[in-house]
Motif scaffolding. Structure first.
Motif, short mmCIF file in Angstrom:
data_model
loop_
_atom_site.label_atom_id
_atom_site.label_comp_id
_atom_site.label_asym_id
_atom_site.label_seq_id
_atom_site.Cartn_x
_atom_site.Cartn_y
_atom_site.Cartn_z
N PHE A 168 17.18 -88.93 37.90
CA PHE A 168 16.83 -88.77 36.49
C PHE A 168 15.49 -89.43 36.20
O PHE A 168 14.95 -90.20 37.00
CB PHE A 168 17.92 -89.34 35.59
CG PHE A 168 18.20 -90.81 35.80
CD1 PHE A 168 19.03 -91.23 36.83
CD2 PHE A 168 17.61 -91.77 34.98
CE1 PHE A 168 19.28 -92.58 37.04
CE2 PHE A 168 17.85 -93.13 35.18
CZ PHE A 168 18.69 -93.53 36.21
N ARG A 169 14.96 -89.10 35.01
CA ARG A 169 13.67 -89.66 34.59
C ARG A 169 13.76 -90.04 33.12
O ARG A 169 14.27 -89.26 32.31
CB ARG A 169 12.57 -88.61 34.79
CG ARG A 169 11.17 -89.13 34.53
CD ARG A 169 10.09 -88.09 34.85
NE ARG A 169 8.85 -88.76 35.24
CZ ARG A 169 7.96 -89.24 34.35
NH1 ARG A 169 8.14 -89.10 33.07
NH2 ARG A 169 6.86 -89.86 34.78
N ASN A 170 13.29 -91.24 32.78
CA ASN A 170 13.22 -91.68 31.38
C ASN A 170 11.75 -91.79 31.01
O ASN A 170 11.00 -92.51 31.68
CB ASN A 170 13.89 -93.06 31.21
CG ASN A 170 15.33 -93.05 31.66
OD1 ASN A 170 16.00 -92.02 31.60
ND2 ASN A 170 15.82 -94.20 32.11
N ASN A 292 14.33 -87.49 28.42
CA ASN A 292 15.04 -87.78 29.66
C ASN A 292 15.26 -86.46 30.38
O ASN A 292 15.39 -85.43 29.73
CB ASN A 292 16.43 -88.40 29.39
CG ASN A 292 16.37 -89.62 28.50
OD1 ASN A 292 16.69 -89.55 27.32
ND2 ASN A 292 15.94 -90.72 29.05
N TYR A 293 15.25 -86.51 31.69
CA TYR A 293 15.81 -85.34 32.39
C TYR A 293 16.70 -85.81 33.51
O TYR A 293 16.59 -86.95 33.97
CB TYR A 293 14.77 -84.32 32.83
CG TYR A 293 13.76 -84.67 33.90
CD1 TYR A 293 14.15 -84.99 35.20
CD2 TYR A 293 12.40 -84.58 33.63
CE1 TYR A 293 13.21 -85.25 36.19
CE2 TYR A 293 11.45 -84.84 34.62
CZ TYR A 293 11.86 -85.18 35.88
OH TYR A 293 10.93 -85.43 36.86
N GLY A 294 17.60 -84.94 33.92
CA GLY A 294 18.51 -85.29 35.00
C GLY A 294 18.90 -84.06 35.80
O GLY A 294 19.09 -82.99 35.23
N PHE A 295 18.98 -84.23 37.13
CA PHE A 295 19.51 -83.18 37.98
C PHE A 295 21.03 -83.17 37.86
O PHE A 295 21.66 -84.22 37.75
CB PHE A 295 19.15 -83.43 39.46
CG PHE A 295 17.73 -83.10 39.81
CD1 PHE A 295 16.70 -83.99 39.53
CD2 PHE A 295 17.41 -81.90 40.43
CE1 PHE A 295 15.38 -83.69 39.86
CE2 PHE A 295 16.09 -81.59 40.77
CZ PHE A 295 15.08 -82.48 40.48
N HIS A 296 21.61 -81.98 37.86
CA HIS A 296 23.06 -81.81 37.99
C HIS A 296 23.28 -81.10 39.32
O HIS A 296 22.69 -80.02 39.54
CB HIS A 296 23.62 -80.96 36.84
CG HIS A 296 23.70 -81.70 35.54
ND1 HIS A 296 24.74 -81.53 34.64
CD2 HIS A 296 22.89 -82.63 35.00
CE1 HIS A 296 24.54 -82.31 33.60
NE2 HIS A 296 23.42 -82.98 33.78
N TYR A 312 16.18 -83.39 28.21
CA TYR A 312 16.62 -83.78 26.87
C TYR A 312 15.49 -84.48 26.11
O TYR A 312 15.32 -85.69 26.25
CB TYR A 312 17.80 -84.76 26.96
CG TYR A 312 18.86 -84.44 27.98
CD1 TYR A 312 19.59 -83.25 27.93
CD2 TYR A 312 19.15 -85.34 29.01
CE1 TYR A 312 20.57 -82.98 28.87
CE2 TYR A 312 20.14 -85.07 29.95
CZ TYR A 312 20.84 -83.88 29.88
OH TYR A 312 21.81 -83.62 30.80
#
Lengths: 347, 347
Positions: A168-170, A292-296, A312
């Motif tokens: 993820f990235r903030n 924010n982004y995140g891999f699922h 997001y």
């Protein structure tokens, strides 16, 4: 009399009210200054800055430039590589920590509500340049970032105590970043987290019923809706039907893949391009918002799951209603978000 | 080698890592000014101010002082009561709206992922005094606020299309308040929201297995732990075992009650006292932080549920990890939170 729409997520039992009129409500609070994530911060004390390698634990992965190729190596306790392109270091303040070699797992009482937070927590330093965030980074550099995430995902997912890896990235203070140097994070956990587990279960159930991947169906359907944003040979970008964030968007591989480790070299580079293109559109549209982004993904190759990346933007606040009910209010339709992002990409 | 603790909520399938060392991580972002929720805002344009009653829709409930008693009434389209103690008005920017009389529900396609947002969205103006927040309000006034919430809960829960009523409060800009005048909100929904439904289901299952209320068991157990904060004849306050917010605390009735409508007059007044006491402790401890609180309750008298109030101080940010996994990181143990709050109450 028209009603706001209550929409359910494709797979999660998660409902959102799309209430656009609420975006017009007044406020009497003084406007905050946007966080200055891209202005020059003092880099002297930045542990991610070249020259400050001694301020972090030894890197578990370093990318060095050797002529036209990338050499992959790591630091030792006594030596920190210089002139790196990417460094991956253990988080100095980890939420999850690995078991020591030859150390038994802690003996905890048989309490089903308690487990040791065994795993890994790493920081991917994306660039030697403090403010080179993905919206501005050269594609070559951003591709290295994606590759470093994949290298660590590959290594960590082989460990017997690792059941999931969250990448993820903030971006920006309001989105939970504590340091402004461009970086992503990775947390390896001892079980599959709630949201991903619910998605995988629902996706498996969908496959059992329809004999096809739920996400492949979503891609096919959403391409024809106003929630379609952009596509290229390998990826499609959409605003999800039941977005819980204004301007939320997802990037999905068009080919069915359970994990980003299945990407080809070409696909990895295209993911970097897609990420840069869409994050740059978001930055232009909303003045570099926190996000924010995140891999699922799944580590189980037998799961009928389809990895993707969820972005997001942090443009609203989840308040008492959201926190106490698990139901959301979004003041922007995903259709509007898709149109804005699509236009910003085209121009 | 010690590990952080991964804790599961009493009933929800929700996990949190208690990672206290993370509270010491450095930041290079410029510190924001705390929101000035208690300084004098311009009240001329505040729709909740006495004299500005015309700026809101007609009140559905007004408390007027008549000698030593409270008269309950409401506004009409042409008349807005003055000299009120409490006003409850429809939210001018509602997320949920009631069906019109004699109007059929909208015919939506048979889409299981879509429903009209039928319900109510109201604002409880807690006081004529702009900044009289619960931590500072006289007990008599705060008791009126609780009573007004109960009156509206009683009325709305009788409507056939209402399946749940969420009563909540947002304090401060960062916690999602848009206006600074002391107010709570109430949202009536056409089904039971995710989190409450999961709690009720788990609580029913617990009762089936153990023949007792899960929350009565929690109260009995937690009283003996360092998570106990305070109690009085009617209520107990604890920091929950798997708190997902620093300084989070819950107020539970000691007597088994499924809904706050079962409170006696005396208990209602004690709830107001407990709320004021604990919110004041929070304010003193952390310099008037933004917070949210929400009632958790059931409208089903046959459910083996136990209503309570959950208070979420806004002292941390949920970032990419939390948003993409549904797993949380809390940098403060609930045991530390309980000790701090308990000490602040005693002094």
């Amino acid at each position: 009399m028209s009603f706001n729409e209550l929409r359910k997520d494709y797979l999660l039992n998660r409902w959102v009210v799309i209430a656009t009129s609420r975006s017009r409500r007044p406020t009497d609070f003084t406007k905050k200054q946007p966080s200055q994530t891209t202005t020059a911060a003092s880099t002297a004390n930045c542990p991610m800055e070249p020259g400050n390698e001694h301020m972090t634990p030894p890197a578990v992965l370093v990318y060095l430039k050797k002529g036209n190729t990338i050499q992959k190596t790591k630091d030792t306790n006594n030596h920190r590589h210089k002139n790196w392109l990417i460094r991956v270091v253990p988080n100095l303040f980890p939420a999850f920590t690995p078991p020591q070699q030859n150390t038994a797992f802690p003996k905890t009482p048989r309490n089903p509500n308690l487990a040791p937070a065994i795993g890994h927590h790493e920081v991917i330093i994306e660039t030697p340049h403090h403010n080179q965030h993905p919206s501005d980074a050269p594609i070559t550099q951003l591709t290295l970032t994606v590759n470093a995430c994949l290298d660590r995902l590959r290594t960590l997912s082989k460990k017997p105590y690792v059941k999931y890896v969250s990448i993820f990235r903030n971006h920006g203070l309001e989105a939970g970043a504590s340091l402004s140097h461009a970086h992503s994070q990775l947390i390896a956990t001892p079980f599959i987290p709630t949201i991903v587990k619910e998605e995988i279960d629902a996706s498996n159930a969908y496959h059992k019923k329809h004999n096809r991947c739920a996400y492949c169906a979503i891609i096919q359907d959403e391409r024809k809706t106003p929630r379609f944003i952009t596509e290229n040979p390998h990826f499609i970008t959409i605003a999800p039907y039941a977005s819980i964030n204004p301007m939320e968007y997802w990037i999905l591989p068009k080919k069915h893949q359970t994990t980003p480790l299945q990407m080809t070299k070409n696909e990895t580079e295209t993911l970097a391009k897609t990420l840069k293109q869409t994050l740059n559109a978001l930055k232009e549209l909303v003045n570099d918002p926190p996000y924010n982004y995140g891999f699922h993904l799944t580590l189980d190759k037998h799961a009928h799951y389809h990895w993707h990346l969820e972005v997001y933007p942090h443009l609203a606040i989840w308040a008492g209603f959201e926190k106490s009910t698990g139901m959301y209010i979004n003041t922007m339709t995903p259709e509007t978000a898709a149109e804005s992002l699509s236009n910003a990409i085209s121009t």
